[in-house]
Structures are given as structure tokens and as C-alpha cells.
Design a protein around this motif. Structure first.
Motif, PDB file in Angstrom:
ATOM      1  N   HIS A 160      71.675  21.151  71.921  1.00 11.66           N
ATOM      2  CA  HIS A 160      70.650  21.593  70.984  1.00 11.66           C
ATOM      3  C   HIS A 160      69.283  21.098  71.460  1.00 11.66           C
ATOM      4  N   LEU A 161      68.390  22.027  71.710  1.00 13.94           N
ATOM      5  CA  LEU A 161      67.074  21.677  72.233  1.00 13.94           C
ATOM      6  C   LEU A 161      66.062  21.617  71.097  1.00 13.94           C
ATOM      7  N   ALA A 162      66.393  20.831  70.084  1.00 16.41           N
ATOM      8  CA  ALA A 162      65.505  20.602  68.943  1.00 16.41           C
ATOM      9  C   ALA A 162      65.379  19.103  68.761  1.00 16.41           C
ATOM     10  N   LYS A 163      64.146  18.609  68.758  1.00 18.98           N
ATOM     11  CA  LYS A 163      63.887  17.182  68.660  1.00 18.98           C
ATOM     12  C   LYS A 163      62.825  16.906  67.600  1.00 18.98           C
ATOM     13  N   THR A 164      62.807  15.656  67.133  1.00 19.61           N
ATOM     14  CA  THR A 164      61.724  15.201  66.265  1.00 19.61           C
ATOM     15  C   THR A 164      60.948  14.141  67.025  1.00 19.61           C
ATOM     16  N   ALA A 165      59.647  14.343  67.157  1.00 19.37           N
ATOM     17  CA  ALA A 165      58.792  13.404  67.878  1.00 19.37           C
ATOM     18  C   ALA A 165      57.459  13.298  67.154  1.00 19.37           C
ATOM     19  N   ASP A 166      57.047  12.077  66.870  1.00 18.45           N
ATOM     20  CA  ASP A 166      55.744  11.811  66.258  1.00 18.45           C
ATOM     21  C   ASP A 166      55.532  12.641  64.987  1.00 18.45           C
ATOM     22  N   GLY A 167      56.579  12.715  64.159  1.00 18.57           N
ATOM     23  CA  GLY A 167      56.470  13.427  62.892  1.00 18.57           C
ATOM     24  C   GLY A 167      56.480  14.934  62.988  1.00 18.57           C
ATOM     25  N   LYS A 168      56.930  15.461  64.138  1.00 17.56           N
ATOM     26  CA  LYS A 168      56.987  16.908  64.318  1.00 17.56           C
ATOM     27  C   LYS A 168      58.367  17.329  64.792  1.00 17.56           C
ATOM     28  N   ASN A 169      58.872  18.422  64.242  1.00 15.48           N
ATOM     29  CA  ASN A 169      60.102  19.028  64.740  1.00 15.48           C
ATOM     30  C   ASN A 169      59.713  19.994  65.847  1.00 15.48           C
ATOM     31  N   LEU A 186      58.880  28.945  79.043  1.00 15.10           N
ATOM     32  CA  LEU A 186      59.361  27.882  78.173  1.00 15.10           C
ATOM     33  C   LEU A 186      58.454  27.840  76.948  1.00 15.10           C
ATOM     34  N   LYS A 187      59.052  27.909  75.760  1.00 16.48           N
ATOM     35  CA  LYS A 187      58.261  27.882  74.528  1.00 16.48           C
ATOM     36  C   LYS A 187      58.589  26.646  73.705  1.00 16.48           C
ATOM     37  N   PHE A 188      57.561  25.846  73.432  1.00 17.01           N
ATOM     38  CA  PHE A 188      57.678  24.703  72.540  1.00 17.01           C
ATOM     39  C   PHE A 188      57.132  25.137  71.180  1.00 17.01           C
ATOM     40  N   HIS A 189      57.988  25.176  70.163  1.00 18.67           N
ATOM     41  CA  HIS A 189      57.564  25.545  68.807  1.00 18.67           C
ATOM     42  C   HIS A 189      57.543  24.288  67.950  1.00 18.67           C
ATOM     43  N   THR A 195      56.834  18.721  56.032  1.00 22.11           N
ATOM     44  CA  THR A 195      56.573  19.919  55.225  1.00 22.11           C
ATOM     45  C   THR A 195      57.203  21.187  55.784  1.00 22.11           C
ATOM     46  N   ASN A 196      57.692  21.135  57.016  1.00 19.69           N
ATOM     47  CA  ASN A 196      58.230  22.305  57.715  1.00 19.69           C
ATOM     48  C   ASN A 196      57.176  23.387  57.946  1.00 19.69           C
ATOM     49  N   GLN A 197      55.901  23.025  57.823  1.00 17.35           N
ATOM     50  CA  GLN A 197      54.820  23.969  58.076  1.00 17.35           C
ATOM     51  C   GLN A 197      54.469  23.978  59.566  1.00 17.35           C
ATOM     52  N   PRO A 198      54.067  25.133  60.089  1.00 17.85           N
ATOM     53  CA  PRO A 198      53.699  25.202  61.509  1.00 17.85           C
ATOM     54  C   PRO A 198      52.549  24.258  61.847  1.00 17.85           C
ATOM     55  N   VAL A 199      52.626  23.644  63.005  1.00 17.00           N
ATOM     56  CA  VAL A 199      51.538  22.792  63.492  1.00 17.00           C
ATOM     57  C   VAL A 199      50.507  23.683  64.163  1.00 17.00           C
ATOM     58  N   THR A 200      49.290  23.687  63.637  1.00 23.48           N
ATOM     59  CA  THR A 200      48.257  24.579  64.171  1.00 23.48           C
ATOM     60  C   THR A 200      47.002  23.833  64.607  1.00 23.48           C
ATOM     61  N   ASN A 201      47.089  22.506  64.672  1.00 23.11           N
ATOM     62  CA  ASN A 201      45.893  21.717  65.032  1.00 23.11           C
ATOM     63  C   ASN A 201      46.126  20.840  66.248  1.00 23.11           C
ATOM     64  N   LEU A 202      46.889  21.356  67.232  1.00 23.85           N
ATOM     65  CA  LEU A 202      47.019  20.637  68.495  1.00 23.85           C
ATOM     66  C   LEU A 202      45.654  20.568  69.157  1.00 23.85           C
ATOM     67  N   GLN A 203      45.389  19.455  69.829  1.00 22.22           N
ATOM     68  CA  GLN A 203      44.112  19.256  70.507  1.00 22.22           C
ATOM     69  C   GLN A 203      44.308  19.312  72.023  1.00 22.22           C
ATOM     70  N   SER A 232      45.427  27.342  73.258  1.00 18.93           N
ATOM     71  CA  SER A 232      46.281  27.410  72.064  1.00 18.93           C
ATOM     72  C   SER A 232      46.221  26.101  71.276  1.00 18.93           C
ATOM     73  N   THR A 233      46.323  26.204  69.967  1.00 18.01           N
ATOM     74  CA  THR A 233      46.370  25.013  69.109  1.00 18.01           C
ATOM     75  C   THR A 233      47.697  24.914  68.369  1.00 18.01           C
ATOM     76  N   GLY A 234      48.673  25.713  68.755  1.00 19.44           N
ATOM     77  CA  GLY A 234      49.986  25.704  68.129  1.00 19.44           C
ATOM     78  C   GLY A 234      50.154  26.905  67.213  1.00 19.44           C
ATOM     79  N   PRO A 235      51.312  27.096  66.596  1.00 17.89           N
ATOM     80  CA  PRO A 235      52.469  26.188  66.683  1.00 17.89           C
ATOM     81  C   PRO A 235      53.270  26.337  67.970  1.00 17.89           C
ATOM     82  N   ASP A 236      52.908  27.362  68.798  1.00 15.80           N
ATOM     83  CA  ASP A 236      53.652  27.584  70.041  1.00 15.80           C
ATOM     84  C   ASP A 236      52.810  27.209  71.254  1.00 15.80           C
TER      85      ASP A 236
END
Length: 271
Positions: A160-169, A186-189, A195-203, A232-236
Motif C-alpha cells: 500500500h503506497l499510502a503514508k502519513t507524514a507531517d500531518g498529511k495523508n 508519479l503522482k503524490f496526492h 480534516t481529509n481536505q486536499p492540501v492546496t498550500n504547498l510552498q 503547483s501548490t497541491g493537492p497533486d
């Protein structure tokens, strides 16, 4: 100092990879063959120097790299590649430890950086840089570090290629079968773990949404991949690469949010 010479081979955020835990410079990096050829056909070489003949774990060791051509003359100019003139990847033999640091250019082909290794054992150093007017180059070397060794971790493919790191799935997927010699995306989502909300504020990290380093289980194949959409700022976050041969690989993704760099890793099987 102890001096070590290495030629190009296929081939600070410190962390030990216990589960969660960066490949091809968007078209370059890794798998350059036994020699990296410079513009006029002269090979690029590195002279590695350590501040101690027997570097000790948990103590600072200064690494010095002299970059020169096939005639032993210093190569003095280097292109800026994602905000740095050199990227230095440090991994333990079992790939459980990963570090991505940036030596300072001192002039006349000399780079220098100080780092501490977390435990005794073998480490591979991969210097990644672009001499001005030449192609992307990697120089690699193995070193032995003295001191108490960490328990060895077996590099095994993960189901399973799903991990939790620094408060993000964070889930890793590909646009096709993981097969050698095939161009893959390769797509990192990423979603907020609470909250299970998409991360959209990557820097931006080193001028891009992220960086991916990939190594084969034997640490002989090295890829450093930059994103397809750097802004891109996420979630992908999407990265395109080609695995040179079948086998087991470890993938490290490096990203930044709220001023903090975080790393997530996966072990995959390429057919």
C-alpha cells in the motif's frame, strides 16, 4: 584528510526512515554510465576528501569535493540547478537513512559541507551538479562510518503506497504499470490527515513544488526527478521518470508547507 577518487557512475533535511519518509532531474540525473563526458569529451572526475580517515557517527565530518576534468584541471564554473550549484544525497546502505544537503562552492572547483552521520556503517554519497556548458553529472562514493550501528532494515516492496507524514495523508500512484524502460508519471496526492481536505498550500522547495529522489535497493541506480508543474501548490504533485531496469526501488518525495520541509518515502517493485 583522507582523499578518495571517484568517477561518475549510474547511480539540511535529515531523517531516519521508519515508514514515511525524493529521481531524474526532470530529464537528467542518474544512470550516466561509467564516465560523465564533458563538452570536449574530457571526463568529469571528483576527488573526495574527508576531515577524518575514520569518521565517527554523531560527530561532524567535513566533506570536500574537488571537481576536475580528465587532465586533472579544476572545473571552475557550474550552472545553478534548482537554486543550488550542487545537490549532495547521502543514504545508508540499507536506504533507511536519507539526507539531501548542499555543499558550498569555495571556488576553483572545490565544494565543502559539514554533516553528521546518525550511526556507524556504510553510506553512499551522490554529488549531483552541472558543469557550465556540459551535461548533468553525478559523482558517487561509498564511505565507512565508525560507531554503533543501527539495526538493518530490509528494503521490501510495500503493498500500500499510502503514508502519513507531517500531518498529511500522502498517496503515491502511477499512470501505468511500474515497468522498466517505460516513461511513467508519479503522482503524490496530499490531504490533511485531520480534516481529509486536499492540501492546496504547498510552498516552493528549492524553486519547485517538490523533488523526488529514487534509488535501487543496491543503491546503484540513482534518479533525481523534478516536477512536471513546478508552480503547483497541491493537492497533486506530478513527476515524470523512467526506471532504467527492473528491481526494487525506494522513492523519497520532498515537499514544503508552512515553511517546513517534510519527506515521505515508499518502496516499490519495478518489473
Amino acid at each position: 584528510m583522507i582523499a578518495l577518487t571517484a568517477c561518475s557512475k549510474t547511480t539540511s533535511e535529515q531523517m531516519k526512515q521508519g515508514g514515511a519518509g525524493s529521481a531524474d532531474h526532470g530529464g537528467h540525473g542518474g544512470n550516466h554510465g561509467e564516465e560523465a563526458k564533458a563538452g570536449a569529451g574530457a571526463s568529469v572526475q571528483a576527488l573526495w576528501k574527508l576531515s577524518s580517515a575514520k569518521p565517527m557517527a554523531k560527530q561532524n565530518t567535513t566533506l570536500t569535493l574537488q571537481i576536475q576534468d580528465g587532465q586533472g584541471k579544476p572545473i571552475e564554473k557550474f550552472d545553478i540547478n534548482h537554486e543550488k550549484q550542487m545537490h549532495l544525497i547521502v543514504v545508508s546502505k540499507d536506504l533507511s537513512y536519507f539526507d539531501h544537503i548542499h555543499p558550498e562552492y569555495k571556488g576553483k572547483g572545490v565544494f565543502e559541507v559539514s554533516t553528521a552521520f546518525p550511526a556507524g556503517g556504510e553510506y553512499k554519497l551522490v554529488a549531483d551538479f552541472i558543469p557550465a556548458g556540459m551535461t548533468a553529472t553525478t559523482q558517487t562514493h561509498w564511505i565507512q562510518v565508525e560507531g554503533e550501528k543501527a539495526p538493518q532494515v530490509q528494503v521490501q516492496p510495500e503493498a500500500h503506497l499510502a503514508k502519513t507524514a507531517d500531518g498529511k495523508n500522502i498517496t503515491l500512484t502511477t499512470d501505468g504499470q511500474l515497468a522498466a524502460g517505460k516513461e511513467l508519471t508519479l503522482k503524490f496526492h496530499m490531504e490533511d490527515a485531520a480534516t481529509n481536505q486536499p492540501v492546496t498550500n504547498l510552498q516552493p522547495y528549492l524553486g519547485a513544488v517538490g523533488h523526488v529522489v529514487i534509488m535501487s535497493a543496491d543503491a546503484e541506480q540513482y534518479l533525481h526527478v523534478h516536477p512536471m508543474d513546478e508552480k503547483s501548490t497541491g493537492p497533486d504533485a506530478l513527476f515524470m521518470t523512467t526506471f532504467p531496469k527492473a528491481g526494487i526501488y525506494k522513492v523519497w518525495g520532498q515537499f514544503q508547507q508552512n515553511g517546513k520541509v517534510f519527506i515521505v518515502s515508499y518502496v516499490i517493485q519495478v518489473s
